[in-house]
Write a protein that holds these residues in place. Structure first.
Motif, PDB file in Angstrom:
ATOM      1  N   MET A   1      23.778  31.406  29.478  1.00  0.00           N
ATOM      2  CA  MET A   1      23.841  31.425  28.154  1.00  0.00           C
ATOM      3  C   MET A   1      24.782  32.674  27.520  1.00  0.00           C
ATOM      4  O   MET A   1      24.551  33.727  28.231  1.00  0.00           O
ATOM      5  N   SER A   2      25.708  32.337  26.824  1.00  0.00           N
ATOM      6  CA  SER A   2      26.541  33.323  26.392  1.00  0.00           C
ATOM      7  C   SER A   2      25.814  34.245  25.444  1.00  0.00           C
ATOM      8  O   SER A   2      24.881  34.168  25.043  1.00  0.00           O
ATOM      9  N   LYS A   3      26.580  35.439  25.216  1.00  0.00           N
ATOM     10  CA  LYS A   3      26.031  36.548  24.499  1.00  0.00           C
ATOM     11  C   LYS A   3      25.872  36.110  22.975  1.00  0.00           C
ATOM     12  O   LYS A   3      24.762  36.503  22.311  1.00  0.00           O
ATOM     13  N   SER A   4      26.613  35.282  22.473  1.00  0.00           N
ATOM     14  CA  SER A   4      26.659  34.898  21.175  1.00  0.00           C
ATOM     15  C   SER A   4      25.508  33.817  20.968  1.00  0.00           C
ATOM     16  O   SER A   4      24.845  33.737  19.828  1.00  0.00           O
ATOM     17  N   ALA A   5      25.365  32.965  21.996  1.00  0.00           N
ATOM     18  CA  ALA A   5      24.247  32.284  21.992  1.00  0.00           C
ATOM     19  C   ALA A   5      22.896  32.706  21.938  1.00  0.00           C
ATOM     20  O   ALA A   5      21.768  32.645  20.973  1.00  0.00           O
ATOM     21  N   ALA A   6      22.697  33.891  22.776  1.00  0.00           N
ATOM     22  CA  ALA A   6      21.425  34.437  22.719  1.00  0.00           C
ATOM     23  C   ALA A   6      21.125  35.381  21.658  1.00  0.00           C
ATOM     24  O   ALA A   6      20.163  35.499  21.128  1.00  0.00           O
ATOM     25  N   GLY A   7      22.413  35.764  20.969  1.00  0.00           N
ATOM     26  CA  GLY A   7      22.231  36.509  19.702  1.00  0.00           C
ATOM     27  C   GLY A   7      21.881  35.709  18.536  1.00  0.00           C
ATOM     28  O   GLY A   7      20.998  35.944  17.859  1.00  0.00           O
ATOM     29  N   PHE A   8      22.551  34.466  18.693  1.00  0.00           N
ATOM     30  CA  PHE A   8      21.751  33.580  17.672  1.00  0.00           C
ATOM     31  C   PHE A   8      20.267  33.034  17.673  1.00  0.00           C
ATOM     32  O   PHE A   8      19.523  32.809  16.694  1.00  0.00           O
ATOM     33  N   LEU A   9      20.095  32.926  19.075  1.00  0.00           N
ATOM     34  CA  LEU A   9      18.716  32.624  19.228  1.00  0.00           C
ATOM     35  C   LEU A   9      17.822  33.697  18.825  1.00  0.00           C
ATOM     36  O   LEU A   9      16.671  33.141  18.249  1.00  0.00           O
ATOM     37  N   ILE A  10      18.137  34.813  19.002  1.00  0.00           N
ATOM     38  CA  ILE A  10      17.352  35.959  18.593  1.00  0.00           C
ATOM     39  C   ILE A  10      17.290  36.079  17.104  1.00  0.00           C
ATOM     40  O   ILE A  10      16.175  36.287  16.493  1.00  0.00           O
ATOM     41  N   LEU A  11      18.240  35.905  16.416  1.00  0.00           N
ATOM     42  CA  LEU A  11      18.411  35.938  14.936  1.00  0.00           C
ATOM     43  C   LEU A  11      17.665  34.706  14.402  1.00  0.00           C
ATOM     44  O   LEU A  11      16.719  34.727  13.264  1.00  0.00           O
ATOM     45  N   ALA A  12      17.644  33.464  14.947  1.00  0.00           N
ATOM     46  CA  ALA A  12      16.822  32.323  14.666  1.00  0.00           C
ATOM     47  C   ALA A  12      15.379  32.698  14.608  1.00  0.00           C
ATOM     48  O   ALA A  12      14.603  32.446  13.923  1.00  0.00           O
ATOM     49  N   LEU A  13      15.006  33.317  15.861  1.00  0.00           N
ATOM     50  CA  LEU A  13      13.456  33.495  16.091  1.00  0.00           C
ATOM     51  C   LEU A  13      12.954  34.654  15.087  1.00  0.00           C
ATOM     52  O   LEU A  13      11.758  34.503  14.569  1.00  0.00           O
ATOM     53  N   LEU A  14      13.798  35.769  14.932  1.00  0.00           N
ATOM     54  CA  LEU A  14      13.286  36.507  13.902  1.00  0.00           C
ATOM     55  C   LEU A  14      13.300  36.144  12.455  1.00  0.00           C
ATOM     56  O   LEU A  14      12.303  36.579  11.740  1.00  0.00           O
ATOM     57  N   SER A  15      14.417  35.258  12.161  1.00  0.00           N
ATOM     58  CA  SER A  15      14.182  34.954  10.679  1.00  0.00           C
ATOM     59  C   SER A  15      12.947  34.152  10.613  1.00  0.00           C
ATOM     60  O   SER A  15      12.344  33.858   9.539  1.00  0.00           O
ATOM     61  N   GLY A  16      12.754  33.160  11.505  1.00  0.00           N
ATOM     62  CA  GLY A  16      11.463  32.204  11.666  1.00  0.00           C
ATOM     63  C   GLY A  16      10.075  33.025  11.570  1.00  0.00           C
ATOM     64  O   GLY A  16       9.244  32.722  10.775  1.00  0.00           O
ATOM     65  N   VAL A  17      10.128  34.003  12.380  1.00  0.00           N
ATOM     66  CA  VAL A  17       8.895  34.780  12.290  1.00  0.00           C
ATOM     67  C   VAL A  17       8.770  35.723  10.784  1.00  0.00           C
ATOM     68  O   VAL A  17       7.551  35.700  10.347  1.00  0.00           O
ATOM     69  N   MET A  18       9.776  35.986  10.315  1.00  0.00           N
ATOM     70  CA  MET A  18       9.650  36.734   9.045  1.00  0.00           C
ATOM     71  C   MET A  18       9.195  35.637   8.156  1.00  0.00           C
ATOM     72  O   MET A  18       8.630  36.259   6.996  1.00  0.00           O
ATOM     73  N   HIS A  19       9.916  34.396   8.143  1.00  0.00           N
ATOM     74  CA  HIS A  19       9.344  33.488   6.938  1.00  0.00           C
ATOM     75  C   HIS A  19       7.761  33.266   6.987  1.00  0.00           C
ATOM     76  O   HIS A  19       7.063  33.328   6.116  1.00  0.00           O
ATOM     77  N   PHE A  20       7.321  33.292   8.342  1.00  0.00           N
ATOM     78  CA  PHE A  20       5.858  33.095   8.526  1.00  0.00           C
ATOM     79  C   PHE A  20       4.840  34.322   8.178  1.00  0.00           C
ATOM     80  O   PHE A  20       3.907  34.123   7.717  1.00  0.00           O
ATOM     81  N   ALA A  21       5.449  35.320   8.573  1.00  0.00           N
ATOM     82  CA  ALA A  21       4.986  36.563   8.155  1.00  0.00           C
ATOM     83  C   ALA A  21       4.749  36.925   6.692  1.00  0.00           C
ATOM     84  O   ALA A  21       3.812  37.588   6.226  1.00  0.00           O
ATOM     85  N   LEU A  22       5.925  36.877   6.170  1.00  0.00           N
ATOM     86  CA  LEU A  22       6.084  37.236   4.631  1.00  0.00           C
ATOM     87  C   LEU A  22       5.526  36.328   3.422  1.00  0.00           C
ATOM     88  O   LEU A  22       5.081  36.532   2.508  1.00  0.00           O
ATOM     89  N   PHE A  23       5.977  34.917   3.756  1.00  0.00           N
ATOM     90  CA  PHE A  23       5.739  33.906   2.947  1.00  0.00           C
ATOM     91  C   PHE A  23       5.200  32.777   3.273  1.00  0.00           C
ATOM     92  O   PHE A  23       5.335  31.629   3.943  1.00  0.00           O
TER      93      PHE A  23
END
Length: 59
Positions: A1-23
């Motif tokens: 997995m490339s660095k950019s793919a890993a970065g996008f995966l982390i960003l997707a997971l963090l924003s998904g967790v933020m959605h469920f935690a805040l809203f």
């Protein structure tokens, strides 16, 4: 997995967790839209990182 793919995966997971935690009550929010965008970019980075070599034999 490339660095950019890993970065996008982390960003997707963090924003998904933020959605469920805040809203919890709202259906569509900005973090959820961001999660979808980052997930699509993650898949595109995975496809681009495969470096598929296409060498047809044309005679």
């Amino acid at each position: 997995m490339s660095k950019s793919a890993a970065g996008f995966l982390i960003l997707a997971l963090l924003s998904g967790v933020m959605h469920f935690a805040l809203f919890e009550d709202t259906e569509i929010t900005l973090p959820l839209v961001g999660c979808g965008v980052f997930a699509v970019l993650f898949v595109l980075a995975l496809v681009a990182g495969r470096k598929i070599k296409f060498d047809p034999v044309l005679r």
